[in-house]
Design an enzyme around this catalytic site. Structure first.
Site, mmCIF file in Angstrom:
data_model
loop_
_atom_site.group_PDB
_atom_site.id
_atom_site.type_symbol
_atom_site.label_atom_id
_atom_site.label_comp_id
_atom_site.label_asym_id
_atom_site.label_seq_id
_atom_site.Cartn_x
_atom_site.Cartn_y
_atom_site.Cartn_z
ATOM 1 N N LEU A 224 10.418 -35.648 22.126
ATOM 2 C CA LEU A 224 9.947 -35.354 20.770
ATOM 3 C C LEU A 224 8.580 -36.003 20.559
ATOM 4 C CD1 LEU A 224 13.465 -35.906 19.269
ATOM 5 C CD2 LEU A 224 12.151 -33.776 19.052
ATOM 6 N N PRO A 225 7.879 -35.661 19.470
ATOM 7 C CA PRO A 225 6.524 -36.220 19.315
ATOM 8 C C PRO A 225 6.470 -37.742 19.186
ATOM 9 C CG PRO A 225 6.802 -34.262 17.938
ATOM 10 C CD PRO A 225 8.160 -34.592 18.492
ATOM 11 N N LYS B 273 5.033 -47.149 29.714
ATOM 12 C CA LYS B 273 4.333 -45.919 29.312
ATOM 13 C C LYS B 273 3.214 -46.256 28.317
ATOM 14 C CE LYS B 273 3.458 -41.540 28.418
ATOM 15 N NZ LYS B 273 2.670 -40.722 29.334
ATOM 16 N N LYS C 101 -1.209 -42.273 18.628
ATOM 17 C CA LYS C 101 0.135 -42.866 18.473
ATOM 18 C C LYS C 101 0.461 -43.794 19.646
ATOM 19 C CE LYS C 101 3.128 -40.433 20.359
ATOM 20 N NZ LYS C 101 3.747 -40.250 21.658
HETATM 21 P P1 NDP Z 1 4.323 -31.050 21.217
HETATM 22 O O1 NDP Z 1 3.795 -31.347 19.857
HETATM 23 O O2 NDP Z 1 3.675 -29.992 22.027
HETATM 24 O O3 NDP Z 1 5.893 -30.666 21.127
HETATM 25 C C1 NDP Z 1 6.802 -31.333 20.332
HETATM 26 C C2 NDP Z 1 8.084 -30.517 20.278
HETATM 27 O O4 NDP Z 1 9.048 -31.217 19.512
HETATM 28 C C3 NDP Z 1 7.912 -29.145 19.630
HETATM 29 O O5 NDP Z 1 8.620 -28.199 20.382
HETATM 30 C C4 NDP Z 1 8.567 -29.323 18.263
HETATM 31 O O6 NDP Z 1 9.146 -28.127 17.763
HETATM 32 C C5 NDP Z 1 9.664 -30.298 18.623
HETATM 33 N N1 NDP Z 1 10.167 -30.994 17.455
HETATM 34 C C6 NDP Z 1 9.464 -31.701 16.550
HETATM 35 N N2 NDP Z 1 10.290 -32.207 15.616
HETATM 36 C C7 NDP Z 1 11.545 -31.795 15.964
HETATM 37 C C8 NDP Z 1 12.822 -31.954 15.372
HETATM 38 N N3 NDP Z 1 12.977 -32.668 14.271
HETATM 39 N N4 NDP Z 1 13.872 -31.385 15.999
HETATM 40 C C9 NDP Z 1 13.731 -30.667 17.124
HETATM 41 N N5 NDP Z 1 12.537 -30.471 17.722
HETATM 42 C C10 NDP Z 1 11.459 -31.020 17.128
HETATM 43 O O7 NDP Z 1 4.328 -32.430 21.985
HETATM 44 P P2 NDP Z 1 4.258 -32.700 23.569
HETATM 45 O O8 NDP Z 1 5.270 -31.847 24.254
HETATM 46 O O9 NDP Z 1 2.841 -32.686 24.004
HETATM 47 O O10 NDP Z 1 4.714 -34.239 23.604
HETATM 48 C C11 NDP Z 1 6.064 -34.645 23.445
HETATM 49 C C12 NDP Z 1 6.150 -36.128 23.819
HETATM 50 O O11 NDP Z 1 5.759 -36.291 25.192
HETATM 51 C C13 NDP Z 1 5.219 -37.029 22.987
HETATM 52 O O12 NDP Z 1 5.813 -38.251 22.752
HETATM 53 C C14 NDP Z 1 3.990 -37.175 23.909
HETATM 54 O O13 NDP Z 1 3.277 -38.351 23.616
HETATM 55 C C15 NDP Z 1 4.661 -37.192 25.277
HETATM 56 N N6 NDP Z 1 3.822 -36.760 26.409
HETATM 57 C C16 NDP Z 1 2.975 -35.673 26.295
HETATM 58 C C17 NDP Z 1 2.193 -35.303 27.381
HETATM 59 C C18 NDP Z 1 1.254 -34.108 27.308
HETATM 60 O O14 NDP Z 1 0.421 -33.971 28.217
HETATM 61 N N7 NDP Z 1 1.344 -33.243 26.303
HETATM 62 C C19 NDP Z 1 2.245 -36.044 28.647
HETATM 63 C C20 NDP Z 1 3.224 -37.107 28.679
HETATM 64 C C21 NDP Z 1 3.960 -37.454 27.585
HETATM 65 P P3 NDP Z 1 8.359 -27.213 16.687
HETATM 66 O O15 NDP Z 1 7.012 -26.930 17.294
HETATM 67 O O16 NDP Z 1 9.249 -26.013 16.567
HETATM 68 O O17 NDP Z 1 8.270 -28.039 15.445
#
Ligand code: NDP
Length: 286
Positions: free
Chosen positions: A68-69, A173, A241
């Protein structure tokens, strides 16, 4: 436990390609849409099972994965009644968000009371690593639990390290992200200076790539920086963050680079938060 059914929460830039790799490895994947329906549609067309609620998703999972974010969503989703009331001693939570060590420990404490096993498992490797199944996992928790879910993690990662207890995965991390944020700012400045001094990009890659100033960030971001391509990737607000977590963990320690980097990411968040974190260099490269 023989793991067949994997529930996946958080189908974003990382979660969607990671979930696809689980399907490719033969796991029965259980998903539910949050706001954006598109990832669920894509996964369904590749064999995933869609549910209309978290309750249904969780009830049909042996292992539950979340990416999750932020801490906020970790808390609201993982500590919700919908999730907690439908997990038992049979289940393992694999928590892959880049959240704070403190939130990870809070979630674990609640799960532990119910006998639900937990692995703290944030990742590195970006969206490319998520697509290719070559992520690095920085795990915290018990070795026996990690070994149990290792086949599931192997479908998404090339390297899996057990760093320490619950919270240690999130801690290392945060250190990685502190470095990555600082290296990103430094790489933007290096590219801007190379352009001013009319040094060819390929020459920078070749010469600095074989010299002491090289970094993973410079090598991997030089092309998109020179193209001024700020499509995420990894969003700038998520990098802010992450550096905030590192600075919070430092408490009264003085980390001048991290503190400056945090201020720079904060200043840019309003305007460029949804762009790739390389947009931190937008002004210097304009
Ligand atoms: P995104 O913003 O692309 O995706 C977040 C996802 O979480 C979306 O699918 C969103 O769904 C879902 N979501 C948010 N709130 C909820 C909820 N209450 N219930 C269910 N689903 C929810 O983020 P990333 O995939 O980029 O990042 C995710 C995590 O991984 C973060 O902590 C980030 O720091 C970490 N990360 C990211 C990297 C990257 O390169 N992007 C690399 C390594 C780690 P919806 O859109 O439908 O709201």
């Amino acid at each position: 436990m023989s793991i067949k059914r994997v529930g996946f929460i958080g189908l974003g830039a990382m979660g969607l390609p990671m979930a696809k790799n689980l399907l490719k490895s033969g796991y029965e994947l259980h998903v539910a849409a949050h706001r954006n329906k598109q990832p669920v549609e894509q996964l369904k067309s590749e064999g995933a099972i869609e549910h209309t609620s978290l309750v249904e998703l969780v009830s049909n999972s042996d292992v539950l994965i979340s990416i999750l974010p932020t801490d906020k969503e970790m808390e609201s989703v993982l500590l919700s009644d919908d999730v907690l009331s439908n997990l038992s001693k049979e289940n393992v939570l694999v928590e892959m968000t880049s959240g704070s060590p403190e939130m990870m420990k809070n979630v674990h404490a609640v799960y532990q009371k119910k006998g639900i096993r937990v692995i703290d498992a944030p990742v590195s490797g970006g969206t490319a690593g998520a697509q290719q199944g070559t992520l690095t996992i920085m795990a915290g928790g018990e070795e026996a639990v990690l070994d149990e879910v290792r086949p599931v993690l192997d479908a998404m990662a090339k390297q899996i390290y057990l760093v320490g207890a619950i919270g240690a995965g999130k801690a290392i991390k945060a250190i990685n992200q502190m470095l990555a944020g600082i290296h990103m700012i430094a790489s933007g400045e290096a590219v801007a200076l190379a352009e001013k001094l009319e040094i060819d990009k390929e020459m920078v890659k070749q010469v600095i790539g074989n010299s002491s100033g090289a970094s993973w960030m410079l090598m991997n971001k030089i092309d998109s920086l020179t193209e001024r391509n700020y499509e995420p990737g990894f969003k700038l607000n998520l990098m802010k963050k992450d550096i905030q977590i590192a600075v919070n963990e430092a408490k009264d320690m003085n980390l001048p680079f991290a503190s400056n980097a945090l201020q720079m990411f904060k200043d840019k968040e309003g305007e460029s938060g949804e762009l790739d974190f390389s947009a931190i260099s937008k002004d210097i490269l304009s």
